[in-house]
Design a protein around this motif. Sequence first.
Motif, short mmCIF file in Angstrom:
data_model
loop_
_atom_site.label_atom_id
_atom_site.label_comp_id
_atom_site.label_asym_id
_atom_site.label_seq_id
_atom_site.Cartn_x
_atom_site.Cartn_y
_atom_site.Cartn_z
N LYS A 210 1.01 -1.00 0.01
CA LYS A 210 0.19 -0.05 -0.35
C LYS A 210 0.73 0.76 0.36
O LYS A 210 0.47 2.29 -0.65
CB LYS A 210 -0.84 -0.23 0.98
CG LYS A 210 -1.68 -0.68 1.33
CD LYS A 210 -2.76 -0.67 2.96
CE LYS A 210 -4.09 -1.04 2.52
NZ LYS A 210 -4.26 -1.89 3.94
N PRO B 217 -7.05 4.08 -3.12
CA PRO B 217 -8.17 2.18 -2.27
C PRO B 217 -9.34 2.70 -3.45
O PRO B 217 -10.01 3.53 -3.28
CB PRO B 217 -7.45 2.40 -1.65
CG PRO B 217 -7.84 4.10 -0.32
CD PRO B 217 -7.25 4.57 -1.69
N HIS C 87 -12.73 -0.81 -3.15
CA HIS C 87 -13.56 -1.59 -2.33
C HIS C 87 -14.36 -2.23 -2.83
O HIS C 87 -15.50 -1.14 -3.26
CB HIS C 87 -13.98 -1.34 -0.47
CG HIS C 87 -12.85 -0.77 0.12
ND1 HIS C 87 -12.91 -0.75 1.26
CD2 HIS C 87 -11.02 -0.57 0.30
CE1 HIS C 87 -12.08 -0.51 1.75
NE2 HIS C 87 -10.82 -0.50 1.33
N THR C 88 -14.91 -3.30 -3.14
CA THR C 88 -15.99 -4.24 -3.86
C THR C 88 -16.19 -5.36 -3.56
O THR C 88 -15.02 -5.65 -2.98
CB THR C 88 -15.48 -4.09 -6.08
OG1 THR C 88 -14.71 -5.03 -5.31
CG2 THR C 88 -15.40 -2.33 -6.21
N TYR D 244 -6.58 2.91 -9.47
CA TYR D 244 -6.67 2.29 -8.04
C TYR D 244 -5.60 0.79 -7.45
O TYR D 244 -5.75 -0.08 -8.45
CB TYR D 244 -8.42 1.71 -8.40
CG TYR D 244 -9.32 2.92 -8.35
CD1 TYR D 244 -9.42 3.78 -6.81
CD2 TYR D 244 -9.61 3.38 -9.83
CE1 TYR D 244 -10.67 5.07 -7.56
CE2 TYR D 244 -11.02 4.29 -9.07
CZ TYR D 244 -10.97 5.02 -8.55
OH TYR D 244 -11.92 6.78 -8.66
N TYR E 193 -6.20 -1.79 -4.87
CA TYR E 193 -7.44 -3.36 -3.52
C TYR E 193 -6.06 -4.80 -3.63
O TYR E 193 -5.32 -4.53 -3.73
CB TYR E 193 -8.41 -4.05 -4.71
CG TYR E 193 -7.87 -5.15 -6.03
CD1 TYR E 193 -7.26 -6.11 -5.68
CD2 TYR E 193 -8.07 -4.30 -7.19
CE1 TYR E 193 -7.24 -7.39 -6.97
CE2 TYR E 193 -6.70 -4.99 -8.39
CZ TYR E 193 -7.28 -6.10 -7.98
OH TYR E 193 -6.35 -7.14 -9.27
N TYR E 194 -7.09 -4.73 -2.46
CA TYR E 194 -6.86 -5.90 -1.66
C TYR E 194 -7.74 -6.83 -1.12
O TYR E 194 -8.30 -6.21 -0.57
CB TYR E 194 -5.25 -5.26 -0.20
CG TYR E 194 -5.56 -6.86 0.28
CD1 TYR E 194 -4.68 -7.56 -0.13
CD2 TYR E 194 -5.76 -6.87 1.64
CE1 TYR E 194 -4.48 -8.73 0.94
CE2 TYR E 194 -5.43 -7.29 2.52
CZ TYR E 194 -4.78 -8.91 1.70
OH TYR E 194 -4.63 -9.43 3.17
N GLY E 195 -7.92 -7.85 -1.67
CA GLY E 195 -8.78 -8.83 -0.60
C GLY E 195 -9.03 -9.81 -1.77
O GLY E 195 -8.10 -10.52 -2.06
#
Length: 431
Positions: free
Chosen positions: A29, A39, A41-42, A106, A108-110
């Motif tokens: 990050k 960031p 978030h989806t 963008y 993302y992390y997940g």
Amino acid sequence: MANYQNQRGTYDAFDEEAISIENTVETLKDIVKFYGYSPIHTPIYEQTELFARTSGESSDIVTKEMFTFTDKGGRNITLRPEVTAGVIRAIVNNKLYATKDLPLKYYYYGPAFRYERPSKGRYRQFNQFGVECVGVNSFLSDVETISLGFTALQNLGFENVILKINTLGDEESRNAYQIALREYFKDKVENMCADCKRRYEQNVLRILDCKDPDDQEIIKDAPKMKDYLNDISKEYFKNVLMYLDEQQIPYEIDDTLVRGLDYYSHVVFEYHYYLKDGTSLGAIGAGGHYDNLVNEIGGPKLSSVGFAIGIERVNTLLQDILKDQLEKPYLDVYVIHMGEETLQTAFMLTQELRNNCFRVDMCLENKSISQQIKLANRKNAKYALIIGENELKTYVYPIKNLLTTTQEEVSYQDLVDYLTNKIILMEDEEC
Ligand code: AMP
């Protein structure tokens, strides 16, 4: 008695491993922020059609690997097998391309989910950290993204990242290449695996991805993409490579690299890392340039590029590379109390030190001093602060350095300064 196990292809991470994962993500990050990323978030699940459309009906992901179910409202839902499609859907739904300056950048992390055969570094639930740079028509965005991934992996501790790169050219070049491949495989596909037979019908390019050793023998002599690139595509790839050379980013051109998803064009790339014994967990990160994804989902045509890094693969390798340097859980201070009357003061002092940004813990029940010292050591505390009945009156506390076992007396007023100095000193010594 029930015996619940985690599901096949999933894992639990705790202590050093969980800390290492969090540190990895924090480092990533920090780095992407230097490149102007913010960031996004989806949702973890989307309508199945989104992935079927974007990953390609013929991709392994769609044909074999999706976690798909019907919800109570009868909707066809899929746990995301990758994150890009959801990010692009969010960009289109929220018309971000119209309300914000391009390119949109963008990260993302997940978690992502694929029903694959589990093995080392291959899970059914795994985590991806990735970036998408959407809406810039310049090979420089590819160069920037590829070097960002490379630098990020270096910063994590990977000294010898191998960057594999290939070009799929533009649509015209790809069409010409596909015709040549169909011609080449026409009388060979009969003897190839069932997947290749299907790929021949649905997306012949994907045959190049086949891992079957017998099929690879046939694939070896197949026509090469580089012979079907038009001038625009050649120039594009040449420019990318030239800028990578200038930045001294080493790469290997791999003309069998086509990547699993359907949406790529021009540059595709993977980052690999080999352990000293020559083994690898597969790509630790991968990505590419895509031109048609945004308009496939209902937005305008926007040239884009992105990559995703597999957190589990990175982390498994880092455990091996960094070994003793991995951060262990620790405390700055463990507050020890001696008897019922001291418990409240110990609790208040613990809270106060936490508010002053120290890592502090204590035993919340009455326990013997030796038991509390044992706990302090097990929790890797640097100092033990001891509160007895006498200290309730004097406001002067014995503080024991648990490493050297030396002890000093410190008054309540001097406590924060004392600990700040000591802990900074200790960190310097550790460096
Ligand atoms: P992909 O979306 O297939 O390009 O994957 C990007 C990165 O995610 C890969 O380079 C891997 O590091 C990681 N990855 C993909 N599939 C898995 C999996 N089943 N388990 C763990 N990591 C994975």
